[in-house]
Design a protein around this motif. Structure first.
Motif, short mmCIF file in Angstrom:
data_model
loop_
_atom_site.label_atom_id
_atom_site.label_comp_id
_atom_site.label_asym_id
_atom_site.label_seq_id
_atom_site.Cartn_x
_atom_site.Cartn_y
_atom_site.Cartn_z
N TYR A 106 37.70 51.81 41.45
CA TYR A 106 38.70 50.76 41.64
C TYR A 106 39.96 51.12 40.85
O TYR A 106 39.89 51.59 39.71
CB TYR A 106 38.15 49.41 41.19
CG TYR A 106 37.18 48.83 42.19
CD1 TYR A 106 37.61 47.95 43.18
CD2 TYR A 106 35.82 49.17 42.16
CE1 TYR A 106 36.73 47.42 44.12
CE2 TYR A 106 34.93 48.65 43.09
CZ TYR A 106 35.39 47.77 44.06
OH TYR A 106 34.52 47.27 44.99
N ALA A 122 42.63 45.77 40.67
CA ALA A 122 41.17 45.75 40.83
C ALA A 122 40.47 46.67 39.84
O ALA A 122 39.26 46.53 39.61
CB ALA A 122 40.80 46.13 42.25
N GLN A 146 33.20 36.50 37.10
CA GLN A 146 31.74 36.49 37.08
C GLN A 146 31.19 36.75 35.68
O GLN A 146 30.01 36.60 35.43
CB GLN A 146 31.18 37.52 38.07
CG GLN A 146 31.80 38.91 38.00
CD GLN A 146 31.26 39.80 36.86
OE1 GLN A 146 30.10 39.69 36.51
NE2 GLN A 146 32.11 40.63 36.31
N MET A 200 35.61 39.27 40.75
CA MET A 200 35.32 40.46 39.94
C MET A 200 35.51 40.17 38.47
O MET A 200 34.79 40.70 37.61
CB MET A 200 36.24 41.62 40.36
CG MET A 200 36.07 42.08 41.78
SD MET A 200 37.34 43.27 42.29
CE MET A 200 36.88 44.70 41.30
N LYS A 229 32.90 58.09 37.42
CA LYS A 229 32.40 56.99 36.61
C LYS A 229 32.63 57.21 35.12
O LYS A 229 32.65 56.26 34.33
CB LYS A 229 30.91 56.78 36.89
CG LYS A 229 30.41 55.39 36.53
CD LYS A 229 29.01 55.16 37.07
CE LYS A 229 28.56 53.73 36.80
NZ LYS A 229 27.21 53.48 37.32
N PHE A 235 36.58 45.88 33.90
CA PHE A 235 36.20 46.15 35.30
C PHE A 235 35.32 47.40 35.45
O PHE A 235 35.08 47.85 36.56
CB PHE A 235 37.44 46.31 36.20
CG PHE A 235 38.25 45.05 36.35
CD1 PHE A 235 38.08 44.25 37.47
CD2 PHE A 235 39.16 44.66 35.38
CE1 PHE A 235 38.82 43.07 37.62
CE2 PHE A 235 39.90 43.49 35.52
CZ PHE A 235 39.72 42.69 36.63
N ARG A 236 34.84 47.96 34.36
CA ARG A 236 34.11 49.24 34.43
C ARG A 236 32.85 49.15 35.27
O ARG A 236 32.46 50.10 35.93
CB ARG A 236 33.78 49.70 33.01
CG ARG A 236 33.22 51.12 32.94
CD ARG A 236 32.89 51.51 31.51
NE ARG A 236 34.05 51.34 30.65
CZ ARG A 236 33.99 51.35 29.32
NH1 ARG A 236 32.82 51.50 28.71
NH2 ARG A 236 35.08 51.20 28.59
N GLU A 237 32.17 47.99 35.21
CA GLU A 237 30.88 47.88 35.92
C GLU A 237 31.02 47.92 37.43
O GLU A 237 30.04 48.10 38.16
CB GLU A 237 30.18 46.59 35.50
CG GLU A 237 30.89 45.33 35.94
CD GLU A 237 30.24 44.08 35.34
OE1 GLU A 237 29.51 43.42 36.09
OE2 GLU A 237 30.45 43.81 34.15
N HIS A 238 32.25 47.78 37.94
CA HIS A 238 32.45 47.82 39.39
C HIS A 238 32.57 49.25 39.92
O HIS A 238 32.41 49.48 41.12
CB HIS A 238 33.69 47.02 39.78
CG HIS A 238 33.61 45.58 39.37
ND1 HIS A 238 32.81 44.66 40.01
CD2 HIS A 238 34.22 44.90 38.36
CE1 HIS A 238 32.93 43.48 39.43
NE2 HIS A 238 33.78 43.60 38.43
N HIS A 239 32.86 50.20 39.04
CA HIS A 239 32.96 51.60 39.46
C HIS A 239 31.56 52.15 39.75
O HIS A 239 30.56 51.71 39.20
CB HIS A 239 33.59 52.46 38.36
CG HIS A 239 34.94 51.98 37.92
ND1 HIS A 239 35.90 51.54 38.79
CD2 HIS A 239 35.48 51.88 36.69
CE1 HIS A 239 36.98 51.19 38.13
NE2 HIS A 239 36.75 51.38 36.84
N SER A 240 31.53 53.13 40.63
CA SER A 240 30.27 53.83 40.90
C SER A 240 30.55 55.33 40.88
O SER A 240 31.65 55.76 40.54
CB SER A 240 29.70 53.40 42.26
OG SER A 240 30.55 53.83 43.30
#
Length: 238
Positions: A187, A191, A77, A74, A224, A177-182
């Motif tokens: 998260y 995480a 990348q 996470m 989000k 890590f914001r782009e992993h939230h939906s």
């Protein structure tokens, strides 16, 4: 320290992780509206209306999911923010004579930040932890050799008993890590980027962020859109 070369008495108590978990899991059992299940999560699937959690044997459907499942992929990348690890191995030891005094950055740095974290519980009992901030972990033997050598070099002590051991690795990055939230999956914890980038501390960061998250939910705002970064994140970037 009360006088030069005179060690003042210590009286500290460390809260072990397992004691912390057992205490709060026991409290959770007292709430009828909370069910605790321990299963291996295989996949999360989200639609416009709900989220499904698939485990090895079951599936569960909810409006929203809060997950603390962390994978180093996470963070690594992306290339914009450096990613270090705060990694450590510690011995809890008991000595015959009182010797413990402080945290120590005077050990060889070897190209990155290294220190001996000395947490005394009494004059002759302490956790001594070899801690590094770097990209990669070391072989376990290298940590333990460093602790053993330090106990002798710093305290000239050979007469001690190892009563416990611990180890760990904490991601340290300003990546948010914001782009992993939906819309329906959020998260949290490590995480969710809640580990403080400059120190790795996560517990107090989590304690501060959870009330903000609960307030956001109670006001019916989309998950989000919740932003938890503040001026301290900017300081950590520096």
């Amino acid at each position: 320290i009360s006088k030069r070369n005179e060690i003042a008495p210590y009286s500290y108590k460390m809260i072990k992780g397992i004691d912390f978990y057992n205490y709060y899991l026991h409290r959770i059992e007292g709430y009828e509206n909370i069910t605790f299940k321990q299963e291996e999560v295989v996949e999360l699937q989200e639609t416009s209306n709900e989220v499904t959690v698939y485990t090895l044997n079951n599936s569960y459907v909810a409006d929203y999911i809060f997950t603390s499942l962390f994978d180093y992929k996470m963070a690594i990348q992306q290339k914009k923010y450096p990613v270090l690890q705060q990694h450590f191995v510690g011995w809890e030891i008991k000595t015959k004579d009182p010797i413990f005094t402080y945290m120590d950055f005077s050990i060889p740095q070897k190209g990155n930040t290294r220190f001996m974290y000395v947490l005394p519980y009494s004059n002759n009992t302490a956790l001594i932890e070899y801690t590094l901030f770097s990209e990669k972990l070391l072989p376990k033997q290298e940590y333990e050799e460093a602790i053993k050598n330090y106990i002798w070099d710093r305290y000239k002590c050979e007469d001690y008993t190892i009563t416990d051991k611990e180890s760990g690795s904490i991601p340290m990055t300003a990546y948010d890590f914001r782009e992993h939230h939906s819309d329906r999956i959020r998260y949290i914890g490590t995480a969710g980027g809640w580990a403080k980038p400059s120190t790795g501390y996560t517990l107090m960061s989590t304690a501060n962020k959870v009330p903000q998250l609960v307030h956001h939910i109670k006001n019916g705002k989309p998950l989000k859109k919740l932003k938890l970064k503040n001026k301290f994140w900017f300081y950590d970037l520096l």
